[in-house]
Design a protein around this motif. Structure first.
Motif, PDB file in Angstrom:
ATOM      1  N   GLU A 270      35.206  24.526  13.634  1.00  0.00           N
ATOM      2  CA  GLU A 270      34.864  23.170  14.070  1.00  0.00           C
ATOM      3  C   GLU A 270      36.065  22.471  14.697  1.00  0.00           C
ATOM      4  O   GLU A 270      35.924  21.743  15.685  1.00  0.00           O
ATOM      5  CB  GLU A 270      34.322  22.356  12.897  1.00  0.00           C
TER       6      GLU A 270
ATOM      7  N   LEU B 274      23.480  29.811  18.154  1.00  0.00           N
ATOM      8  CA  LEU B 274      22.576  29.058  17.284  1.00  0.00           C
ATOM      9  C   LEU B 274      22.311  29.751  15.949  1.00  0.00           C
ATOM     10  O   LEU B 274      21.362  29.425  15.254  1.00  0.00           O
ATOM     11  CB  LEU B 274      21.244  28.768  17.993  1.00  0.00           C
TER      12      LEU B 274
ATOM     13  N   SER C  64      23.359  30.817  11.969  1.00  0.00           N
ATOM     14  CA  SER C  64      24.002  30.097  10.874  1.00  0.00           C
ATOM     15  C   SER C  64      25.468  30.527  10.791  1.00  0.00           C
ATOM     16  O   SER C  64      25.880  31.511  11.398  1.00  0.00           O
ATOM     17  CB  SER C  64      23.276  30.390   9.556  1.00  0.00           C
TER      18      SER C  64
ATOM     19  N   ALA D 233      26.874  27.824  14.119  1.00  0.00           N
ATOM     20  CA  ALA D 233      26.470  26.444  13.855  1.00  0.00           C
ATOM     21  C   ALA D 233      27.673  25.506  13.850  1.00  0.00           C
ATOM     22  O   ALA D 233      27.616  24.392  14.386  1.00  0.00           O
ATOM     23  CB  ALA D 233      25.718  26.357  12.525  1.00  0.00           C
TER      24      ALA D 233
ATOM     25  N   HIS E 239      28.798  24.877  17.474  1.00  0.00           N
ATOM     26  CA  HIS E 239      27.947  23.890  18.145  1.00  0.00           C
ATOM     27  C   HIS E 239      28.260  22.477  17.661  1.00  0.00           C
ATOM     28  O   HIS E 239      28.353  21.539  18.465  1.00  0.00           O
ATOM     29  CB  HIS E 239      26.476  24.203  17.901  1.00  0.00           C
ATOM     30  N   ALA E 240      28.417  22.330  16.358  1.00  0.00           N
ATOM     31  CA  ALA E 240      28.711  21.009  15.790  1.00  0.00           C
ATOM     32  C   ALA E 240      30.022  20.467  16.352  1.00  0.00           C
ATOM     33  O   ALA E 240      30.122  19.282  16.698  1.00  0.00           O
ATOM     34  CB  ALA E 240      28.766  21.095  14.263  1.00  0.00           C
TER      35      ALA E 240
ATOM     36  N   ASN F   9      18.197  25.801  11.240  1.00  0.00           N
ATOM     37  CA  ASN F   9      18.919  25.178  12.350  1.00  0.00           C
ATOM     38  C   ASN F   9      18.005  24.360  13.261  1.00  0.00           C
ATOM     39  O   ASN F   9      18.365  24.049  14.390  1.00  0.00           O
ATOM     40  CB  ASN F   9      19.644  26.253  13.181  1.00  0.00           C
TER      41      ASN F   9
ATOM     42  N   SER G  10      17.162  21.175  13.063  1.00  0.00           N
ATOM     43  CA  SER G  10      17.750  19.872  13.398  1.00  0.00           C
ATOM     44  C   SER G  10      18.910  20.040  14.379  1.00  0.00           C
ATOM     45  O   SER G  10      19.095  19.211  15.280  1.00  0.00           O
ATOM     46  CB  SER G  10      18.219  19.152  12.132  1.00  0.00           C
ATOM     47  N   LEU G  11      19.691  21.105  14.212  1.00  0.00           N
ATOM     48  CA  LEU G  11      20.789  21.380  15.142  1.00  0.00           C
ATOM     49  C   LEU G  11      20.234  21.672  16.536  1.00  0.00           C
ATOM     50  O   LEU G  11      20.769  21.190  17.543  1.00  0.00           O
ATOM     51  CB  LEU G  11      21.624  22.554  14.640  1.00  0.00           C
ATOM     52  N   TYR G  12      19.157  22.435  16.585  1.00  0.00           N
ATOM     53  CA  TYR G  12      18.489  22.721  17.857  1.00  0.00           C
ATOM     54  C   TYR G  12      18.077  21.427  18.559  1.00  0.00           C
ATOM     55  O   TYR G  12      18.304  21.255  19.766  1.00  0.00           O
ATOM     56  CB  TYR G  12      17.267  23.603  17.606  1.00  0.00           C
TER      57      TYR G  12
ATOM     58  N   GLN H  71      19.321  18.446  18.173  1.00  0.00           N
ATOM     59  CA  GLN H  71      20.503  17.691  18.585  1.00  0.00           C
ATOM     60  C   GLN H  71      21.103  18.276  19.865  1.00  0.00           C
ATOM     61  O   GLN H  71      21.507  17.542  20.765  1.00  0.00           O
ATOM     62  CB  GLN H  71      21.542  17.683  17.466  1.00  0.00           C
ATOM     63  N   ILE H  72      21.157  19.612  19.935  1.00  0.00           N
ATOM     64  CA  ILE H  72      21.702  20.258  21.129  1.00  0.00           C
ATOM     65  C   ILE H  72      20.778  20.031  22.320  1.00  0.00           C
ATOM     66  O   ILE H  72      21.241  19.783  23.450  1.00  0.00           O
ATOM     67  CB  ILE H  72      21.916  21.764  20.891  1.00  0.00           C
TER      68      ILE H  72
END
Length: 389
Positions: free
Chosen positions: A137, A154, A156, A160, A163-164, A189, A191-193, A195-196
């Motif tokens: 990160e 994408l 885990s 992840a 991306h964050a 993932n 929610s991450l999807y 957001q991206i």
């Protein structure tokens, strides 16, 4: 891609890619055998006699090369707000075209302009240590703040975290999926999807309706490497799938970087092996960014020169900036604000051209202005002045 009575090369390429049982090599053979793919719609075209295929294969392709099939498949993507980009489109990414086996079609959600930026792939294990997550990160966010787009898969774990981190900077992030847009994997993932999709770009070569299959993920890795100028591996075991991405990077003459870890950690066995084989050891974002200073300079010099603002117009824009609490802006920040006000909206290339700042200095000024909420980043990787009351 829009509907047309006269089918284009893009239409035919899309239809071939959507047909079940028609793979990359088959499309490649047709691409090399026919100067204009739309000529394949004529069943009497000579290419059909030249190809040494079974009659069933030819019949299946010919059966689906029509407007009805095109409309049916396009409607699916239009209804799901998915953008379709083919190898025959002018906007297809140059870096992917340089690959040995580029994807024929890309399905996208988000800011497709990110495909043409300077991207860094960051990949690694799905079972990272706390150290691996922290390093990922930190490096992803630092490189993104300098303008690099972070590309990952994408998955885990390290993906992840990459991306964050990418979402924290102006470079944003690209998620390359190993499934169709209708099957988000892994489920955690979701929610991450989302957001991206909102702030970055999600892309895949897998058509809607394709079942999840393990073989799709190694194929995805070549796109991750292909979109990027280099691949950074953080925590990967000696037989990790992340090393496949590094292999694709090397095969396509892209850089490979690796973060060192503990000699007692299995998760770092693969990264240490890469370092032994010549990958550059990375301890900070500077170890990555210094390799691409020539690209920033080249992009700046090749950007079309805009006409210089006349003195009256530039003075008027300066007055608007001077009204915005001068004491809160440094001289460099005020300069960038003046340029942005005059242009209306500005890309990083616009600002490099007009300000004459170095890339690193400009990125620090932009970050400061974003934090002060004096400017806003809008879709297309452009910046505008925040018109506050």
């Amino acid at each position: 891609m829009k509907m047309s009575r006269n089918l284009s090369n893009q239409d035919v390429l899309f239809m071939l890619h959507e047909m079940k049982g028609i793979g990359w090599k088959t499309i490649d053979e047709l691409w090399r055998s026919c100067e204009q793919l739309n000529e394949l719609c004529h069943r009497d075209h000579p290419v059909w006699k030249q190809l040494k295929w079974s009659g069933d294969k030819k019949a299946r392709i010919q059966q689906h090369l029509n407007e009805r099939f095109l409309e049916e498949r396009l409607r699916i993507y239009e209804q799901n707000e998915v953008e379709v980009l083919t190898y025959a489109d002018e906007r297809y990414p140059v870096r992917l075209k340089e690959m040995a086996s580029p994807p024929w079609v890309l399905y996208m959600k988000g800011d497709s302009a990110l495909l043409h930026g300077i991207s860094l792939a960051i990949v690694g294990t799905r079972h990272p240590t706390a150290y691996g997550l922290q390093a990922t990160e930190k490096l992803a966010s630092a490189c993104s703040r300098k303008g690099m787009t972070i590309v990952s898969g994408l998955a885990s774990g390290i993906d992840a975290a990459a991306h964050a981190g990418g979402l924290k900077g102006i470079g944003k992030t690209i998620a390359v999926m190993g499934t169709g847009m209708d099957r988000i994997y892994p489920r955690q993932n979701q929610s991450l999807y989302q957001q991206i999709r909102q702030d970055g770009l999600v892309v895949t070569e897998v058509p809607f309706g394709t079942p999840v299959h393990p073989g799709l993920f190694p194929q995805r890795n070549r796109i991750i490497a292909g979109l990027s100028v280099g691949t950074l591996v953080v925590e990967a075991a000696e037989k990790s799938g992340s090393l496949i991405t590094a292999d694709y990077a090397m095969e396509n003459a892209r850089d490979v970087f690796a973060v060192p870890g503990s000699i007692f950690s299995k998760q770092s066995g693969g990264t240490h092996l890469l370092i032994q084989q010549g990958a550059k050891l990375v301890c900070s974002e500077a170890d990555v960014l210094e390799e691409y200073l020539h690209i920033w300079k080249d992009r700046s010099s090749k950007h079309p020169t805009q006409s210089e603002p006349d003195e009256e117009a530039f003075t008027a824009s300066s007055t608007k900036i001077n009204d915005r609490s001068e004491k809160d802006l440094s001289e460099e920040e005020a300069n960038v604000m003046e340029i942005m006000t005059y242009l209306g909206q500005a890309s990083v290339d616009d600002l490099l051209e007009k300000s004459k700042f170095s890339f690193g200095h400009l990125q620090s000024v932009l970050l400061s202005l974003l934090m002060k909420k004096e400017i806003i980043q809008v879709p297309g990787s452009l910046y505008i002045v925040n018109q506050r009351e």
